[in-house]
Design a protein around this motif. Structure first.
Motif: not given
Lengths: 567, 269
Positions: B170-187
């Motif tokens: 139930g994590v919102s898409r924006s929160k998932a993007t900000w908290r999880h996806i962004l750090p993972n695409i930093s490389t």
């Protein structure tokens, strides 16, 4: 296989031959050794190094020499116009820093266009190297006793490039077109009330004021060309065609690259001109022009940057020439805006400028510090000591800025990016203005936008240059009168306008005295420009060019009478 | 691992040193870069002027460092804008997909179909020649590149199991993007950023060389090289300083990018 080939060849011959064809079998057997021999000769001549014809196809418009027979044949194959192969021709490639916007005398007044138009058109009279007048299209001229008209007799046998004879009515047509409302140059002929044909070969210019010298001077420079009315009628204008009687005619214009002109054999100076084809190649970068001259890929270039030009000194096969000219550098104020409409502000800027430093650094000292009249016109020019604001003084500049209420002014300084002297001088002026508290920002514009910015007053200060004029009648009238054609600063002083008419009509000591008063008025009471220095003409040409005479008038570069060795 | 660290540290230190002296030129260059001195025209490099002087007698060492400030500001600024704009577009397209992705990516493709340098020249000429407009032109050139890279990385992350798990929790898409996806695409983004800064620096120098970047008398590396090309035979030191420093800076950025990729992405070792 051989049967099959025989069948094909007999079919082919049958289709080609109408009469007098021999039986296929016999003739092919007898002629094949001849064909092989001919092919072998062709291959050896075409591709073996050292076997060179120095040939050129007349239809090879780029004018590049064919070094081998192969290339020569290639040229003929490329341009199947049924023209014969000539072995030698003479092509002069002149570099030009900017491409002309157009070639119509009523729409152009910039140097790039004038350089090409000078070759395409003739004027009635022209300046000699000693800055006297000599007839060009006119065989002679006579000034009326009352000085209110000048009558020209057209040279006998003069024809346009089309072969049509030049008549008095063509001269009338040309100057009526130049004076028409659509002409940007109409202001240059404001003193002319009428141009009238007298018979077939005489034309009279009638003047509002007795200023025949001013008229002659105007007719010898700028766009005062005689145009072919039929070419104008056919094309609507002369922007990309040549409709004149000059020593060359426009053959091809490759946009952004080069203009190719062919010699006009009907021109009166044709026997003395040894150039079959004159090519103007656009080379915006002067260092590239140096390399091109060294390599021999161009034959002539007029430089603006003394550093670039000096690289030609001592180069084998290239002549370097440095001559005094009438051209000068100036700072122009937009007097329609505050604080530039204040005489105190303009005078402060003049005091702030160290002209000797600008001359020394930007032009490597190749010129002289000048006032409104260049020192070369020594009979008329006032000494610089007559202009107090020409003595460099930071303190006086600051005092005047305070008086004008313009301390800490920020302004723009427009320069033409195609002009090396302007580009070099601009940072020096900015640095000098900074010392008196004026912050100037340089705006570099291209040649195409330059005249639009000038005419629309879209600037604060302009660092400009003028080709100069041998006769102040033209320059002083057009640049500083309220309605002058070149009055881009929009200065207006009724007393000056009255005085210039007196000066233009006067002769001898009265003329000198009036012009000296005008110079003083321009600098000390009007200050439309802060004049800086003259600029020497810097040239380079390859040693196979002869007969080129560097004139002090930069807007009058001509190639008739010039010869280049055939290559 | 030690070798990788060294490969990361050396170019990083070189770039930081260049940036430090460029943004704080007063630390080492004492002369005014705009001061014209007729008595010092074309002085050869020496104790009086470390890199010599130009045709107006201006100190080249001082101009080189102040010019570096302009060149680096334009390059870093433009890449920062491009990263922000391209990043938003890339994440939107990658995370949302559908018609938004289709539409925005066609616009991005349009920009990518032009050669970068030609597009920068066209935009800088249209906007007017100055350093700010050069930065805007470069940002427009690089934003589509970042959008592409970030979109691809985002799509790769979205398809991974942890994103599905987050959605199930139930994590919102924006929160998932900000908290999880962004750090993972930093490389990939950080590697792309270093390469983009290096390329932007080269293009900025090209624009200034052509007169479309900072205007005189303000110096930038490209404009100093342009002013010096006519002096190549008479005073070669005028073009030497900016040419060498430009090469060193660009090389250090490319090496830094390579080393970053190796450090951040163990699979590439």
């Amino acid at each position: 296989m051989s049967k099959y080939l025989k069948a094909i060849s007999s079919k082919y011959l049958a289709s080609v031959c109408k009469t007098d064809c021999e039986a296929p079998g016999k003739s092919s057997r007898r002629k094949w050794p001849l064909g092989v021999a001919a092919f072998a000769v062709f291959v050896s001549v075409a591709f073996v190094p050292g076997v060179q014809l120095s040939a050129k196809s007349p239809s090879n418009k780029s004018g590049s020499a064919c070094k081998t027979a192969g290339e020569a044949v290639g040229s003929l194959l490329c341009f199947k116009e049924g023209k014969k192969l000539v072995l030698r021709t003479s092509v002069l490639v002149a570099g030009t820093p900017a491409e002309p916007a157009s070639l119509d005398p009523i729409f152009e007044s910039n140097l790039a266009s004038i350089l090409v138009m000078n070759q395409l058109y003739d004027r009635l009279v022209r300046f000699t190297p000693a800055l006297g007048y000599e007839p060009q299209l006119a065989a002679s001229y006579a000034i009326a006793e009352d000085s209110l008209s000048v009558k020209f007799t057209i040279r006998e046998g003069a024809v346009f490039q089309s072969g049509r004879p030049i008549l008095a009515r063509d001269v009338v047509y040309s100057f009526n077109r130049l004076r028409s409302s659509e002409s940007i140059n109409k202001g240059l002929y404001s003193a002319v009330t009428a141009v009238v044909a007298i018979g077939k070969n005489q034309v009279e210019f009638r003047l509002a004021t007795p200023t025949p010298n001013a008229l002659l001077s105007q007719l010898a420079v700028g766009p005062s060309y005689v145009m072919d009315s039929k070419v104008v009628t056919k094309n609507g204008n002369l922007k990309r065609v040549s409709g004149g009687s000059g020593a060359f005619s426009l053959q091809e214009w490759k946009s952004g690259s080069e203009l190719i002109l062919a010699k006009n054999n009907n021109h009166f100076n044709s026997p003395k001109t040894g150039i079959a084809r004159l090519v103007f190649r656009v080379i915006p970068d002067e260092i590239s022009a140096v390399s091109a001259l060294r390599a021999g890929s161009i034959n002539w270039f007029a430089f603006g940057d003394p550093t670039a030009a000096s690289l030609l000194k001592g180069v084998a096969g290239v002549t370097y020439s440095n001559n005094p000219s009438l051209a000068y550098l100036y700072l122009s104020f937009n007097t329609t805006k505050a604080p530039f409409n204040s005489l105190d502000f303009r005078t402060a800027v003049s005091y702030a400028m160290n002209r000797s430093e600008i001359l020394s650094l930007a032009l490597e000292g190749r010129g002289e510090v000048t006032g409104p009249m260049v020192p070369a016109l020594k009979d008329l020019a006032l000494p610089l000591t007559s202009f107090p604001s020409y003595s460099f003084s930071v303190d006086k500049a600051k005092d005047l800025l305070t008086k004008a209420g313009a301390t800490g002014t920020s302004l723009t300084l427009h320069v033409n990016g195609a002009s090396a002297p302007q580009v070099a001088a601009a940072p020096i002026i900015v640095s000098q203005l900074a010392k008196v508290g004026i912050t100037a920002r340089i705006v570099t514009v291209d040649s195409a936008s330059w005249f639009s910015i000038l005419s629309k007053q879209g600037y604060d200060l302009i660092l400009g240059q003028s080709g100069g004029a041998p006769n102040p009648d033209v320059q002083f009238f057009n640049s500083y009168t309220c309605t002058g054609a070149w009055n881009y600063s929009k200065i207006c002083d009724a007393a000056y306008d009255d005085q210039i008419e007196v000066a233009r009509a006067a002769t001898g000591a009265a003329r000198r005295l009036t012009y000296q008063k005008l110079q003083s008025r321009i600098v000390n009471q009007m200050m439309p420009y802060a004049f800086i220095s003259t600029m020497d003409s810097l040239w380079g040409w390859t040693n196979d060019v002869s007969g080129f005479t560097p004139l002090p008038l930069v807007s009058d570069r001509r190639f008739d009478g010039v010869t280049i060795k055939s290559r | 691992m030690r070798g990788i660290r060294l490969r990361l540290i050396v170019p990083g230190v070189v770039f930081l040193c260049v940036a430090l002296v460029s943004f704080f030129p007063g630390l080492v260059a004492k002369r005014d870069p705009l001061e014209i001195d007729a008595a010092r025209v074309l002085t050869e490099p020496g104790s009086d002027a470390w890199l010599g002087t130009d045709r107006l007698g201006r100190d080249l060492f001082s101009r080189l460092l102040h010019g570096g400030q302009v060149s680096l500001s334009v390059a870093l600024g433009s890449v920062a804008i491009a990263l922000a704009v391209g990043g938003v577009i890339g994440i939107l397209c990658g995370a949302i997909g559908g018609k938004v992705d289709l539409l925005l990516m066609r616009v991005v493709d349009l920009f990518l179909s032009f050669p970068a340098f030609l597009l920068a020249i066209t935009l800088a000429a249209a906007l007017g020649p100055n350093a700010r407009n050069a930065a805007i032109a470069l940002a427009i050139v690089y934003a589509p590149i970042f959008a592409r890279v970030i979109r691809s990385a985002t799509i790769a992350e979205v398809s991974k199991g942890y994103c599905e798990a987050l959605e199930t929790l139930g994590v919102s898409r924006s929160k998932a993007t900000w908290r999880h996806i962004l750090p993972n695409i930093s490389t990939p983004v950080s590697v792309q950023t270093t390469a983009a800064v290096a390329q932007a620096l080269l293009i900025e120098s090209g624009l200034s060389f052509l007169g479309l970047g900072s205007q005189p008398p303000t110096a930038s590396w490209g404009s100093i090289i342009s002013e010096g090309r006519v002096l190549l035979e008479l005073a070669p030191w005028v073009v030497l300083g900016p040419s060498v420093l430009l090469s060193v800076t660009v090389l250090s950025l490319f090496l830094l990018g390579d080393s970053l990729r190796e450090v951040l992405d163990p699979r590439s070792r």
